[in-house]
Design a protein around this motif. Structure first.
Motif, PDB file in Angstrom:
ATOM      1  N   SER A  10       0.827  -1.205   0.000  1.00 43.49           N
ATOM      2  CA  SER A  10       0.000   0.000   0.000  1.00 43.49           C
ATOM      3  C   SER A  10       0.865   1.260   0.000  1.00 43.49           C
ATOM      4  O   SER A  10       0.597   2.212  -0.744  1.00 43.49           O
ATOM      5  CB  SER A  10      -0.925  -0.012   1.220  1.00 43.49           C
ATOM      6  N   GLU A  11       1.896   1.272   0.814  1.00 38.80           N
ATOM      7  CA  GLU A  11       2.808   2.421   0.842  1.00 38.80           C
ATOM      8  C   GLU A  11       3.528   2.567  -0.497  1.00 38.80           C
ATOM      9  O   GLU A  11       3.738   3.692  -0.971  1.00 38.80           O
ATOM     10  CB  GLU A  11       3.830   2.258   1.971  1.00 38.80           C
ATOM     11  N   LEU A  12       3.878   1.466  -1.102  1.00 38.36           N
ATOM     12  CA  LEU A  12       4.542   1.478  -2.406  1.00 38.36           C
ATOM     13  C   LEU A  12       3.621   2.114  -3.456  1.00 38.36           C
ATOM     14  O   LEU A  12       4.044   2.978  -4.230  1.00 38.36           O
ATOM     15  CB  LEU A  12       4.917   0.052  -2.817  1.00 38.36           C
ATOM     16  N   LEU A  13       2.356   1.722  -3.453  1.00 40.03           N
ATOM     17  CA  LEU A  13       1.409   2.276  -4.426  1.00 40.03           C
ATOM     18  C   LEU A  13       1.088   3.742  -4.129  1.00 40.03           C
ATOM     19  O   LEU A  13       0.902   4.534  -5.060  1.00 40.03           O
ATOM     20  CB  LEU A  13       0.145   1.429  -4.481  1.00 40.03           C
ATOM     21  N   ASP A  14       1.037   4.114  -2.857  1.00 39.79           N
ATOM     22  CA  ASP A  14       0.827   5.521  -2.499  1.00 39.79           C
ATOM     23  C   ASP A  14       1.966   6.383  -3.042  1.00 39.79           C
ATOM     24  O   ASP A  14       1.736   7.442  -3.621  1.00 39.79           O
ATOM     25  CB  ASP A  14       0.749   5.702  -0.978  1.00 39.79           C
ATOM     26  N   LYS A  15       3.189   5.921  -2.838  1.00 35.99           N
ATOM     27  CA  LYS A  15       4.358   6.683  -3.308  1.00 35.99           C
ATOM     28  C   LYS A  15       4.407   6.690  -4.834  1.00 35.99           C
ATOM     29  O   LYS A  15       4.753   7.712  -5.448  1.00 35.99           O
ATOM     30  CB  LYS A  15       5.648   6.092  -2.727  1.00 35.99           C
ATOM     31  N   LEU A  19       4.498  10.081  -7.097  1.00 31.25           N
ATOM     32  CA  LEU A  19       5.576  10.337  -8.056  1.00 31.25           C
ATOM     33  C   LEU A  19       5.060  10.418  -9.489  1.00 31.25           C
ATOM     34  O   LEU A  19       5.575  11.205 -10.289  1.00 31.25           O
ATOM     35  CB  LEU A  19       6.668   9.269  -7.918  1.00 31.25           C
ATOM     36  N   LEU A  20       4.060   9.624  -9.825  1.00 26.47           N
ATOM     37  CA  LEU A  20       3.457   9.715 -11.155  1.00 26.47           C
ATOM     38  C   LEU A  20       2.820  11.083 -11.367  1.00 26.47           C
ATOM     39  O   LEU A  20       2.938  11.676 -12.440  1.00 26.47           O
ATOM     40  CB  LEU A  20       2.411   8.622 -11.352  1.00 26.47           C
ATOM     41  N   LEU A  21       2.146  11.582 -10.347  1.00 28.12           N
ATOM     42  CA  LEU A  21       1.527  12.899 -10.456  1.00 28.12           C
ATOM     43  C   LEU A  21       2.571  14.000 -10.603  1.00 28.12           C
ATOM     44  O   LEU A  21       2.363  14.977 -11.319  1.00 28.12           O
ATOM     45  CB  LEU A  21       0.627  13.174  -9.241  1.00 28.12           C
ATOM     46  N   LYS A  22       3.689  13.820  -9.955  1.00 28.55           N
ATOM     47  CA  LYS A  22       4.743  14.840  -9.991  1.00 28.55           C
ATOM     48  C   LYS A  22       5.587  14.758 -11.268  1.00 28.55           C
ATOM     49  O   LYS A  22       5.934  15.783 -11.851  1.00 28.55           O
ATOM     50  CB  LYS A  22       5.651  14.695  -8.760  1.00 28.55           C
ATOM     51  N   GLY A  24       5.025  12.358 -14.038  1.00 27.64           N
ATOM     52  CA  GLY A  24       4.411  11.766 -15.226  1.00 27.64           C
ATOM     53  C   GLY A  24       4.925  10.361 -15.473  1.00 27.64           C
ATOM     54  O   GLY A  24       5.871   9.894 -14.818  1.00 27.64           O
ATOM     55  N   TYR A  25       4.315   9.688 -16.418  1.00 27.38           N
ATOM     56  CA  TYR A  25       4.689   8.305 -16.726  1.00 27.38           C
ATOM     57  C   TYR A  25       6.144   8.216 -17.195  1.00 27.38           C
ATOM     58  O   TYR A  25       6.900   7.362 -16.746  1.00 27.38           O
ATOM     59  CB  TYR A  25       3.751   7.723 -17.799  1.00 27.38           C
ATOM     60  N   GLU A  26       6.531   9.110 -18.094  1.00 24.74           N
ATOM     61  CA  GLU A  26       7.897   9.054 -18.642  1.00 24.74           C
ATOM     62  C   GLU A  26       8.951   9.343 -17.574  1.00 24.74           C
ATOM     63  O   GLU A  26      10.025   8.768 -17.585  1.00 24.74           O
ATOM     64  CB  GLU A  26       8.063  10.035 -19.812  1.00 24.74           C
ATOM     65  N   GLY A  27       8.652  10.243 -16.653  1.00 21.54           N
ATOM     66  CA  GLY A  27       9.614  10.606 -15.615  1.00 21.54           C
ATOM     67  C   GLY A  27       9.660   9.656 -14.432  1.00 21.54           C
ATOM     68  O   GLY A  27      10.560   9.740 -13.601  1.00 21.54           O
ATOM     69  N   PHE A  28       8.698   8.754 -14.382  1.00 18.50           N
ATOM     70  CA  PHE A  28       8.654   7.794 -13.277  1.00 18.50           C
ATOM     71  C   PHE A  28       9.595   6.631 -13.562  1.00 18.50           C
ATOM     72  O   PHE A  28       9.482   5.974 -14.586  1.00 18.50           O
ATOM     73  CB  PHE A  28       7.219   7.280 -13.089  1.00 18.50           C
ATOM     74  N   GLN A  29      10.527   6.387 -12.659  1.00 17.94           N
ATOM     75  CA  GLN A  29      11.485   5.291 -12.794  1.00 17.94           C
ATOM     76  C   GLN A  29      11.576   4.538 -11.472  1.00 17.94           C
ATOM     77  O   GLN A  29      11.338   5.119 -10.403  1.00 17.94           O
ATOM     78  CB  GLN A  29      12.882   5.823 -13.175  1.00 17.94           C
ATOM     79  N   LEU A  30      11.946   3.276 -11.532  1.00 14.16           N
ATOM     80  CA  LEU A  30      12.068   2.486 -10.303  1.00 14.16           C
ATOM     81  C   LEU A  30      13.150   3.044  -9.386  1.00 14.16           C
ATOM     82  O   LEU A  30      13.013   2.994  -8.164  1.00 14.16           O
ATOM     83  CB  LEU A  30      12.332   1.023 -10.626  1.00 14.16           C
ATOM     84  N   LYS A  31      14.197   3.603  -9.967  1.00 12.65           N
ATOM     85  CA  LYS A  31      15.256   4.211  -9.157  1.00 12.65           C
ATOM     86  C   LYS A  31      14.694   5.407  -8.375  1.00 12.65           C
ATOM     87  O   LYS A  31      14.997   5.575  -7.195  1.00 12.65           O
ATOM     88  CB  LYS A  31      16.413   4.654 -10.053  1.00 12.65           C
ATOM     89  N   LEU A  32      13.870   6.197  -9.022  1.00 16.93           N
ATOM     90  CA  LEU A  32      13.216   7.326  -8.358  1.00 16.93           C
ATOM     91  C   LEU A  32      12.306   6.820  -7.244  1.00 16.93           C
ATOM     92  O   LEU A  32      12.314   7.354  -6.130  1.00 16.93           O
ATOM     93  CB  LEU A  32      12.404   8.134  -9.377  1.00 16.93           C
ATOM     94  N   LEU A  33      11.539   5.783  -7.533  1.00 15.24           N
ATOM     95  CA  LEU A  33      10.633   5.216  -6.536  1.00 15.24           C
ATOM     96  C   LEU A  33      11.404   4.698  -5.329  1.00 15.24           C
ATOM     97  O   LEU A  33      11.090   5.029  -4.192  1.00 15.24           O
ATOM     98  CB  LEU A  33       9.795   4.093  -7.152  1.00 15.24           C
TER      99      LEU A  33
END
Length: 189
Positions: A10-15, A19-22, A24-33
């Protein structure tokens, strides 16, 4: 004995959503997560195999929440139900735009992502059907101007979701103002 996981699914999906909102899809990476979670990056892979699975799961979770809230709305008075649905949609207005990126998710290597996207598609159909029934009832009951084609009324209603809240009002208050504005243009004299 294994080390306790530092974050829940749940915390993983919240984050992920944040991050997706901040970014976007292209800017979202697992390293960022992983950099925004307390714990090892490998913990992510205990839940999801790749970026597309995480994003699809996040989108599905948002749609589950919207469906749950939409199905709980009392539809006795179709006009009140339409106003309440608008509030539900506005609560996820930012994420609504990201759902447009669902087609970018690679489902070829992930049954889980494909299933989540199928759920999202079916949820859209369910929500669309709910709205269409309410709009038809509203028109039949004389609450909407019958000289305006229903697809136009529905289209304008949906565009309310993307209206920027430049006054930074709480969502229920913003929803009420948008609904009043919409109805003033589509309502009967």
């Amino acid at each position: 004995m294994g080390r306790k996981q530092a974050f829940t699914k749940s915390e993983l999906l919240d984050k992920t959503k944040q991050l997706l909102l901040k970014h976007g899809y292209e800017g979202f990476q697992l390293k960022l997560l992983s950099g925004n979670l307390v714990g090892a990056r490998s913990t992510i892979y205990q839940y999801y195999a790749n970026k597309d699975e995480i994003v699809a799961a996040c989108m599905k979770r948002v749609m589950e929440n919207v469906l749950r809230k939409a199905s709980a709305i009392d539809q006795t008075d179709c006009m009140i139900a339409l106003q309440n649905l608008l509030t539900v949609y506005l609560e996820e207005a930012d994420f609504h735009q990201l759902l447009g990126d669902a087609h970018k998710i690679n489902t070829a290597n992930s049954v889980a992502a494909a299933n989540d996207l199928e759920f999202i598609e079916q949820a859209h159909i369910t929500l669309k059907n709910q709205l269409e029934l309410l709009f038809v009832r509203a028109q039949e009951e004389g609450n909407l101007n019958t000289s305006i084609p229903l697809p136009v009324i529905i289209g304008v209603y949906f565009n309310l979701i993307d209206t920027p809240n430049m006054m930074n009002l709480p969502t229920p208050e913003w929803s009420k103002l948008l609904y009043q504005m919409w109805l003033g243009g589509a309502g009967r004299d």
